[in-house]
Design an enzyme around this catalytic site. Structure first.
Site, PDB file in Angstrom:
ATOM      1  N   GLY A   9       0.826  -1.222   0.000  1.00 12.41           N
ATOM      2  CA  GLY A   9       0.000   0.000   0.000  1.00 12.41           C
ATOM      3  C   GLY A   9       0.848   1.254   0.000  1.00 12.41           C
ATOM      4  O   GLY A   9       0.604   2.182   0.762  1.00 12.41           O
ATOM      5  N   ALA A  10       1.835   1.295  -0.911  1.00 14.59           N
ATOM      6  CA  ALA A  10       2.861   2.351  -0.830  1.00 14.59           C
ATOM      7  C   ALA A  10       2.725   3.440  -1.887  1.00 14.59           C
ATOM      8  O   ALA A  10       3.628   4.248  -2.047  1.00 14.59           O
ATOM      9  CB  ALA A  10       4.255   1.727  -0.904  1.00 14.59           C
ATOM     10  N   SER A  11       1.587   3.492  -2.593  1.00 16.81           N
ATOM     11  CA  SER A  11       1.474   4.523  -3.634  1.00 16.81           C
ATOM     12  C   SER A  11       1.200   5.901  -3.045  1.00 16.81           C
ATOM     13  O   SER A  11       1.362   6.915  -3.717  1.00 16.81           O
ATOM     14  CB  SER A  11       0.366   4.147  -4.623  1.00 16.81           C
ATOM     15  OG  SER A  11      -0.866   4.010  -3.935  1.00 16.81           O
ATOM     16  N   VAL A  61      -3.314  -7.325  -1.715  1.00 17.68           N
ATOM     17  CA  VAL A  61      -2.705  -8.168  -0.680  1.00 17.68           C
ATOM     18  C   VAL A  61      -3.685  -9.177  -0.088  1.00 17.68           C
ATOM     19  O   VAL A  61      -3.262 -10.155   0.543  1.00 17.68           O
ATOM     20  CB  VAL A  61      -2.069  -7.330   0.462  1.00 17.68           C
ATOM     21  CG1 VAL A  61      -0.901  -6.511  -0.040  1.00 17.68           C
ATOM     22  CG2 VAL A  61      -3.106  -6.468   1.181  1.00 17.68           C
ATOM     23  N   TYR A 153     -12.507  -2.040  12.271  1.00 16.62           N
ATOM     24  CA  TYR A 153     -11.155  -1.494  12.044  1.00 16.62           C
ATOM     25  C   TYR A 153     -10.315  -1.667  13.314  1.00 16.62           C
ATOM     26  O   TYR A 153      -9.183  -2.145  13.263  1.00 16.62           O
ATOM     27  CB  TYR A 153     -11.253  -0.014  11.656  1.00 16.62           C
ATOM     28  CG  TYR A 153      -9.913   0.659  11.399  1.00 16.62           C
ATOM     29  CD1 TYR A 153      -9.254   0.485  10.192  1.00 16.62           C
ATOM     30  CD2 TYR A 153      -9.338   1.474  12.368  1.00 16.62           C
ATOM     31  CE1 TYR A 153      -8.036   1.110   9.951  1.00 16.62           C
ATOM     32  CE2 TYR A 153      -8.120   2.099  12.136  1.00 16.62           C
ATOM     33  CZ  TYR A 153      -7.473   1.914  10.929  1.00 16.62           C
ATOM     34  OH  TYR A 153      -6.256   2.525  10.706  1.00 16.62           O
ATOM     35  N   ALA A 155     -10.766  -3.773  15.713  1.00 15.55           N
ATOM     36  CA  ALA A 155     -10.523  -5.202  15.966  1.00 15.55           C
ATOM     37  C   ALA A 155      -9.370  -5.714  15.108  1.00 15.55           C
ATOM     38  O   ALA A 155      -8.510  -6.464  15.581  1.00 15.55           O
ATOM     39  CB  ALA A 155     -11.797  -6.005  15.688  1.00 15.55           C
ATOM     40  N   THR A 156      -9.331  -5.271  13.841  1.00 16.34           N
ATOM     41  CA  THR A 156      -8.215  -5.727  12.999  1.00 16.34           C
ATOM     42  C   THR A 156      -6.898  -5.158  13.504  1.00 16.34           C
ATOM     43  O   THR A 156      -5.884  -5.861  13.535  1.00 16.34           O
ATOM     44  CB  THR A 156      -8.384  -5.317  11.519  1.00 16.34           C
ATOM     45  OG1 THR A 156      -8.431  -3.891  11.394  1.00 16.34           O
ATOM     46  CG2 THR A 156      -9.619  -5.943  10.904  1.00 16.34           C
TER      47      THR A 156
HETATM   48  P1  NAD Z   1      -4.069   5.592   2.721  1.00 15.12           P
HETATM   49  O1  NAD Z   1      -5.493   5.273   2.491  1.00 15.12           O
HETATM   50  O2  NAD Z   1      -3.499   6.828   2.137  1.00 15.12           O
HETATM   51  O3  NAD Z   1      -3.111   4.371   2.325  1.00 15.12           O
HETATM   52  C1  NAD Z   1      -3.513   3.041   2.391  1.00 15.12           C
HETATM   53  C2  NAD Z   1      -2.914   2.351   1.200  1.00 15.12           C
HETATM   54  O4  NAD Z   1      -3.254   0.957   1.242  1.00 15.12           O
HETATM   55  C3  NAD Z   1      -3.467   2.910  -0.121  1.00 15.12           C
HETATM   56  O5  NAD Z   1      -2.400   3.169  -0.987  1.00 15.12           O
HETATM   57  C4  NAD Z   1      -4.337   1.770  -0.638  1.00 15.12           C
HETATM   58  O6  NAD Z   1      -4.403   1.726  -2.061  1.00 15.12           O
HETATM   59  C5  NAD Z   1      -3.605   0.576  -0.074  1.00 15.12           C
HETATM   60  N1  NAD Z   1      -4.450  -0.617  -0.074  1.00 15.12           N
HETATM   61  C6  NAD Z   1      -5.735  -0.710   0.365  1.00 15.12           C
HETATM   62  N2  NAD Z   1      -6.178  -1.953   0.162  1.00 15.12           N
HETATM   63  C7  NAD Z   1      -5.176  -2.643  -0.425  1.00 15.12           C
HETATM   64  C8  NAD Z   1      -5.045  -3.960  -0.902  1.00 15.12           C
HETATM   65  N3  NAD Z   1      -6.065  -4.842  -0.814  1.00 15.12           N
HETATM   66  N4  NAD Z   1      -3.871  -4.359  -1.459  1.00 15.12           N
HETATM   67  C9  NAD Z   1      -2.843  -3.475  -1.562  1.00 15.12           C
HETATM   68  N5  NAD Z   1      -2.906  -2.203  -1.137  1.00 15.12           N
HETATM   69  C10 NAD Z   1      -4.067  -1.794  -0.575  1.00 15.12           C
HETATM   70  O7  NAD Z   1      -3.930   5.650   4.309  1.00 15.12           O
HETATM   71  P2  NAD Z   1      -2.666   5.805   5.265  1.00 15.12           P
HETATM   72  O8  NAD Z   1      -3.103   6.753   6.300  1.00 15.12           O
HETATM   73  O9  NAD Z   1      -1.416   6.024   4.518  1.00 15.12           O
HETATM   74  O10 NAD Z   1      -2.674   4.342   5.935  1.00 15.12           O
HETATM   75  C11 NAD Z   1      -1.580   3.452   5.883  1.00 15.12           C
HETATM   76  C12 NAD Z   1      -1.702   2.482   7.041  1.00 15.12           C
HETATM   77  O11 NAD Z   1      -1.649   3.229   8.261  1.00 15.12           O
HETATM   78  C13 NAD Z   1      -3.025   1.709   7.071  1.00 15.12           C
HETATM   79  O12 NAD Z   1      -2.797   0.388   7.507  1.00 15.12           O
HETATM   80  C14 NAD Z   1      -3.831   2.468   8.117  1.00 15.12           C
HETATM   81  O13 NAD Z   1      -4.802   1.657   8.717  1.00 15.12           O
HETATM   82  C15 NAD Z   1      -2.736   2.858   9.082  1.00 15.12           C
HETATM   83  N6  NAD Z   1      -3.072   3.981   9.948  1.00 15.12           N
HETATM   84  C16 NAD Z   1      -3.417   5.204   9.443  1.00 15.12           C
HETATM   85  C17 NAD Z   1      -3.722   6.229  10.325  1.00 15.12           C
HETATM   86  C18 NAD Z   1      -4.145   7.582   9.862  1.00 15.12           C
HETATM   87  O14 NAD Z   1      -4.603   8.380  10.694  1.00 15.12           O
HETATM   88  N7  NAD Z   1      -3.999   7.932   8.598  1.00 15.12           N
HETATM   89  C19 NAD Z   1      -3.658   6.018  11.701  1.00 15.12           C
HETATM   90  C20 NAD Z   1      -3.292   4.774  12.183  1.00 15.12           C
HETATM   91  C21 NAD Z   1      -2.994   3.769  11.286  1.00 15.12           C
END
Ligand code: NAD
Length: 245
Positions: A9-11, A61, A153, A155-156
């Protein structure tokens, strides 16, 4: 030999910031993305122009065969994976549990937990054979405290914490470290829905009086993935501005 990091999920968001952080630290970077082809390609181009070996891999994934194909391609392109960052995750707009559909419940678990299982299981044989590796799982403060209207969310993300601790015990003897970053509320697309009022409420509850930046989470991920954390395993690091202490 250059080390290779595989970030799911690195885009964009935290994953893209982590890709840049590892690249600056000298790693080769495998950028996984789901649909955002142009953003992933632009990131890879940016890293390559900075002299880093990097490539983008489209895969869901939550689909085991796509994960296996992705890893085979990464190994062919960049060699064995030294660090896996399980970052891909989804959140559903705030919904009370009573209103959740089973389809939405399953989707959150498929991406946030099963995706982590797939990628982790795929890298373990190579890391075990090399007796070296690090896995960094991305949880959330809601996985520690629980979040209202975010029950699945939370729970995961709670499962990510216990998965981290369990696996750290299991694979430590194989030379593999497993740690977790549990961010607070970070200014990424995931939180684009926040109204100015909701932001003010968060600021008031956060001793540092702001949201976090993706780059700040990336630093924590890089630290735990790197040899600078060589005696750290099974730990949960929560960069959250003091929201949870
Ligand atoms: P984001 O939505 O910008 O990034 C999430 C990325 O995951 C996206 O690029 C998306 O395309 C990718 N993704 C989603 N489903 C996918 C799949 N099935 N296969 C491959 N890639 C997939 O959000 P973010 O804030 O950068 O979140 C990154 C991580 O950090 C996540 O796990 C999120 O739960 C966690 N997180 C975010 C926050 C926040 O406040 N933003 C807080 C705590 C945890």
């Amino acid at each position: 030999m250059k080390r290779t990091v595989w970030i799911t999920g690195a885009s964009r968001g935290i994953g893209a910031a982590a890709a840049r952080a590892f690249a600056r630290d000298g790693y080769q970077v495998a950028v996984n993305y789901l649909t955002q082809h142009e953003a992933a390609q632009a990131l890879v181009q940016e890293l390559c122009e900075a002299g880093v070996r990097a490539a983008a891999y489209s895969a869901d994934v939550s689909d085991r065969s796509q994960v296996d194909q992705m890893l085979a391609q990464i190994e062919a392109d960049l060699g064995g994976v030294d660090v896996l960052v399980n970052n891909a995750g989804i959140a559903i707009p705030l919904t009370r549990l009573v209103d959740y559909t089973e389809e939405k419940w399953d989707r959150v678990f498929r991406v946030n937990i099963k995706g982590m299982f797939h990628c982790t299981q795929a890298v373990l044989p190579g890391m075990t054979a090399r007796h070296h590796g690090a896995i960094v799982n991305v949880s959330s403060i809601w996985g520690i405290t629980g979040g209202p209207e975010e029950v699945p969310y939370s729970a995961t993300k709670g499962a990510v914490v216990t998965m981290t601790r369990s696996l750290a015990k299991e694979v430590g003897p194989d030379g593999i470290r497993v740690n977790c970053v549990a961010p607070g509320i970070i200014d990424t697309d995931m939180n684009a829905w926040l109204t100015p009022e909701a932001r003010e409420t968060i600021y008031a509850a956060t001793p540092l009086r702001r949201l976090g930046r993706a780059e700040e989470i990336a630093e924590a991920i890089l630290f735990l993935g790197s040899d600078r954390a060589s005696f750290i395993t099974g730990q949960i690091l929560s960069p959250n501005g003091g929201y949870v202490i």
